[in-house]
Design an enzyme around this catalytic site. Structure first.
Site, PDB file in Angstrom:
ATOM      1  N   LYS A   1      41.313  48.522  44.387  1.00 43.82           N
ATOM      2  CA  LYS A   1      40.716  48.828  43.077  1.00 43.82           C
ATOM      3  C   LYS A   1      39.640  49.892  43.245  1.00 43.82           C
ATOM      4  O   LYS A   1      38.713  49.712  44.040  1.00 43.82           O
ATOM      5  CB  LYS A   1      40.104  47.577  42.459  1.00 43.82           C
ATOM      6  CG  LYS A   1      39.496  47.851  41.074  1.00 43.82           C
ATOM      7  CD  LYS A   1      39.140  46.569  40.341  1.00 43.82           C
ATOM      8  CE  LYS A   1      37.756  46.067  40.615  1.00 43.82           C
ATOM      9  NZ  LYS A   1      36.675  46.836  39.944  1.00 43.82           N
TER      10      LYS A   1
ATOM     11  N   ASP B   1      40.072  51.187  37.748  1.00 42.18           N
ATOM     12  CA  ASP B   1      39.337  50.329  36.805  1.00 42.18           C
ATOM     13  C   ASP B   1      38.351  51.177  36.009  1.00 42.18           C
ATOM     14  O   ASP B   1      37.156  51.174  36.267  1.00 42.18           O
ATOM     15  CB  ASP B   1      38.609  49.233  37.597  1.00 42.18           C
ATOM     16  CG  ASP B   1      38.006  48.168  36.703  1.00 42.18           C
ATOM     17  OD1 ASP B   1      38.365  48.111  35.507  1.00 42.18           O
ATOM     18  OD2 ASP B   1      37.175  47.379  37.204  1.00 42.18           O
TER      19      ASP B   1
ATOM     20  N   LYS C   1      38.196  51.159  32.485  1.00 46.16           N
ATOM     21  CA  LYS C   1      37.843  50.528  31.198  1.00 46.16           C
ATOM     22  C   LYS C   1      37.675  51.574  30.102  1.00 46.16           C
ATOM     23  O   LYS C   1      36.636  51.670  29.448  1.00 46.16           O
ATOM     24  CB  LYS C   1      36.562  49.698  31.338  1.00 46.16           C
ATOM     25  CG  LYS C   1      36.670  48.585  32.372  1.00 46.16           C
ATOM     26  CD  LYS C   1      35.438  47.690  32.353  1.00 46.16           C
ATOM     27  CE  LYS C   1      35.527  46.554  33.348  1.00 46.16           C
ATOM     28  NZ  LYS C   1      35.507  46.979  34.768  1.00 46.16           N
TER      29      LYS C   1
ATOM     30  N   ILE D   1      38.027  57.594  21.291  1.00 48.30           N
ATOM     31  CA  ILE D   1      38.922  57.797  20.146  1.00 48.30           C
ATOM     32  C   ILE D   1      40.367  57.856  20.669  1.00 48.30           C
ATOM     33  O   ILE D   1      40.602  58.223  21.832  1.00 48.30           O
ATOM     34  CB  ILE D   1      38.566  59.085  19.358  1.00 48.30           C
ATOM     35  CG1 ILE D   1      38.665  60.323  20.259  1.00 48.30           C
ATOM     36  CG2 ILE D   1      37.174  58.966  18.726  1.00 48.30           C
ATOM     37  CD1 ILE D   1      38.597  61.630  19.505  1.00 48.30           C
TER      38      ILE D   1
ATOM     39  N   THR E   1      41.812  60.889  22.729  1.00 49.90           N
ATOM     40  CA  THR E   1      41.206  61.035  24.058  1.00 49.90           C
ATOM     41  C   THR E   1      41.761  59.995  25.021  1.00 49.90           C
ATOM     42  O   THR E   1      42.083  60.300  26.173  1.00 49.90           O
ATOM     43  CB  THR E   1      39.666  60.908  23.939  1.00 49.90           C
ATOM     44  OG1 THR E   1      39.216  61.919  23.032  1.00 49.90           O
ATOM     45  CG2 THR E   1      38.977  61.076  25.283  1.00 49.90           C
TER      46      THR E   1
ATOM     47  N   ARG F   1      36.271  33.265  44.896  1.00 50.13           N
ATOM     48  CA  ARG F   1      35.613  33.035  46.185  1.00 50.13           C
ATOM     49  C   ARG F   1      36.289  31.865  46.887  1.00 50.13           C
ATOM     50  O   ARG F   1      36.537  30.833  46.255  1.00 50.13           O
ATOM     51  CB  ARG F   1      34.145  32.637  45.997  1.00 50.13           C
ATOM     52  CG  ARG F   1      33.202  33.750  45.635  1.00 50.13           C
ATOM     53  CD  ARG F   1      33.023  34.763  46.755  1.00 50.13           C
ATOM     54  NE  ARG F   1      32.093  35.818  46.364  1.00 50.13           N
ATOM     55  CZ  ARG F   1      32.401  36.853  45.574  1.00 50.13           C
ATOM     56  NH1 ARG F   1      33.623  36.992  45.106  1.00 50.13           N
ATOM     57  NH2 ARG F   1      31.487  37.750  45.266  1.00 50.13           N
TER      58      ARG F   1
ATOM     59  N   GLN G   1      28.056  36.491  41.219  1.00 51.36           N
ATOM     60  CA  GLN G   1      29.125  35.946  40.379  1.00 51.36           C
ATOM     61  C   GLN G   1      28.756  34.517  39.984  1.00 51.36           C
ATOM     62  O   GLN G   1      28.416  33.702  40.829  1.00 51.36           O
ATOM     63  CB  GLN G   1      30.456  35.923  41.141  1.00 51.36           C
ATOM     64  CG  GLN G   1      30.976  37.290  41.527  1.00 51.36           C
ATOM     65  CD  GLN G   1      31.683  37.992  40.378  1.00 51.36           C
ATOM     66  OE1 GLN G   1      31.550  37.603  39.226  1.00 51.36           O
ATOM     67  NE2 GLN G   1      32.422  39.039  40.696  1.00 51.36           N
TER      68      GLN G   1
ATOM     69  N   GLY H   1      36.168  41.475  46.322  1.00 46.89           N
ATOM     70  CA  GLY H   1      35.266  42.497  46.838  1.00 46.89           C
ATOM     71  C   GLY H   1      34.562  42.017  48.071  1.00 46.89           C
ATOM     72  O   GLY H   1      35.147  41.929  49.155  1.00 46.89           O
TER      73      GLY H   1
HETATM   74  O1  C5P Z   1      32.403  41.448  45.337  1.00 50.63           O
HETATM   75  P1  C5P Z   1      33.157  40.705  44.286  1.00 50.63           P
HETATM   76  O2  C5P Z   1      34.384  39.978  44.802  1.00 50.63           O
HETATM   77  O3  C5P Z   1      32.285  39.849  43.436  1.00 50.63           O
HETATM   78  O4  C5P Z   1      33.708  41.906  43.375  1.00 50.63           O
HETATM   79  C1  C5P Z   1      34.485  41.701  42.298  1.00 50.63           C
HETATM   80  C2  C5P Z   1      34.972  42.981  41.697  1.00 50.63           C
HETATM   81  O5  C5P Z   1      35.546  42.648  40.446  1.00 50.63           O
HETATM   82  C3  C5P Z   1      33.924  44.035  41.380  1.00 50.63           C
HETATM   83  O6  C5P Z   1      34.576  45.310  41.517  1.00 50.63           O
HETATM   84  C4  C5P Z   1      33.560  43.777  39.952  1.00 50.63           C
HETATM   85  O7  C5P Z   1      33.197  44.948  39.253  1.00 50.63           O
HETATM   86  C5  C5P Z   1      34.885  43.305  39.396  1.00 50.63           C
HETATM   87  N1  C5P Z   1      34.761  42.461  38.210  1.00 50.63           N
HETATM   88  C6  C5P Z   1      34.119  41.232  38.212  1.00 50.63           C
HETATM   89  N2  C5P Z   1      34.074  40.476  37.092  1.00 50.63           N
HETATM   90  C7  C5P Z   1      34.656  40.912  36.003  1.00 50.63           C
HETATM   91  C8  C5P Z   1      35.308  42.135  35.971  1.00 50.63           C
HETATM   92  C9  C5P Z   1      35.347  42.886  37.108  1.00 50.63           C
HETATM   93  O8  C5P Z   1      33.578  40.824  39.230  1.00 50.63           O
HETATM   94  N3  C5P Z   1      34.639  40.161  34.953  1.00 50.63           N
END
Ligand code: C5P
Length: 230
Positions: free
Chosen positions: A35, A62, A64, A68, A71, A178, A187, A207
């Site tokens: 990603k 990603d 997001k 308009i 675009t 996790r 998180q 991540g």
């Molecule tokens: O490091 P971690 O596993 O927390 O990263 C999660 C990834 O998912 C990051 O790139 C974060 O921007 C993305 N993300 C998130 N929660 C969301 C949407 C995207 O953690 N609701």
């Protein structure tokens, strides 16, 4: 649990192509899907996305998108031409319809962001939406399916409800996962990889648990084993 494919998408949340490249090299064959979010995009752009694709990796861009319709349509068409697999757009009706027009004829899959998981009821009230978060998530999943969006990115805690609305074919991607006993960091609303998959996720965005492990490739392999064993 029978695994159809490697469900892990590693979030390259780093600030340079050099750092991202080093991670991808370390991860080797253990991860095939990455990603690229706003930070790395702002730093290394489509040039690095092309580099990843050139290495045979799949890319989830990603971005997001929210703008308009004309675009959004034109920007989505460009991303589709480059060959990324997944692209995010906001889950508002006109944006989603424009994005679907923009990807016409390509194999790009569009994922809608329903309600940012950092939002609570008060944030929605500030925007003038008189409803709760889960109500708006469910409404937007329905609208996304009507607009012919390919999938949804959402918290694993919403996965089961979303899967039941969108049916078996749409793609569900969940960040915020996790493994048991791993640091959650910032998180708050997390589930384990196995639970997210049981609740209907097809792909997991991971991540820091992987990218900040002492041995990222070993950690990715361990998560895959953990899923298979569950
Ligand atoms: O490091 P971690 O596993 O927390 O990263 C999660 C990834 O998912 C990051 O790139 C974060 O921007 C993305 N993300 C998130 N929660 C969301 C949407 C995207 O953690 N609701």
């Amino acid at each position: 649990m029978l695994m159809k494919r490697n469900p892990i998408i590693v979030a390259l949340d780093v600030d340079s192509a050099a750092e991202a490249r080093a991670l991808v090299e370390q991860l080797g064959g253990s991860v095939n899907f990455y990603k690229v979010g706003m930070e790395l995009y702002a730093s290394a752009g489509m040039e690095f996305v092309r580099e990843l694709l050139g290495m045979g990796k799949d890319v989830f861009l990603d971005m997001k998108f929210y703008d308009i319709p004309e675009t959004v349509k034109r920007a989505v068409a460009q991303a589709a031409r480059v060959g990324v697999s997944f692209l995010t757009v906001h889950g508002s009706g006109a944006v989603m319809r424009a994005a679907v027009e923009g990807k016409a004829g390509s194999s790009l899959k569009l994922l809608a962001v329903t309600v940012l998981t950092s939002f609570d009821r008060q944030d929605l009230a500030d925007l003038g939406y008189p409803c709760g978060v889960s109500e708006l998530v469910e409404l937007r999943v329905r609208k996304a399916m009507e607009a012919k969006i390919d999938g949804i990115v959402a918290s694993p805690l919403e996965a089961a409800a979303i899967r039941s609305i969108m049916g078996p074919d749409a793609i569900l991607v969940t960040p915020g996962v996790r493994s048991p006993g791993k640091a959650a960091g910032d998180q708050k609303r997390i589930a384990t990889p196995a639970q997210a998959l049981r609740d209907g996720a097809d792909y997991l965005v991971m991540g820091r648990q992987i990218t900040r492990a002492a041995d990222p490739a070993a950690e990715a392999a361990r998560v895959i084993e953990e899923i298979a064993a569950s």
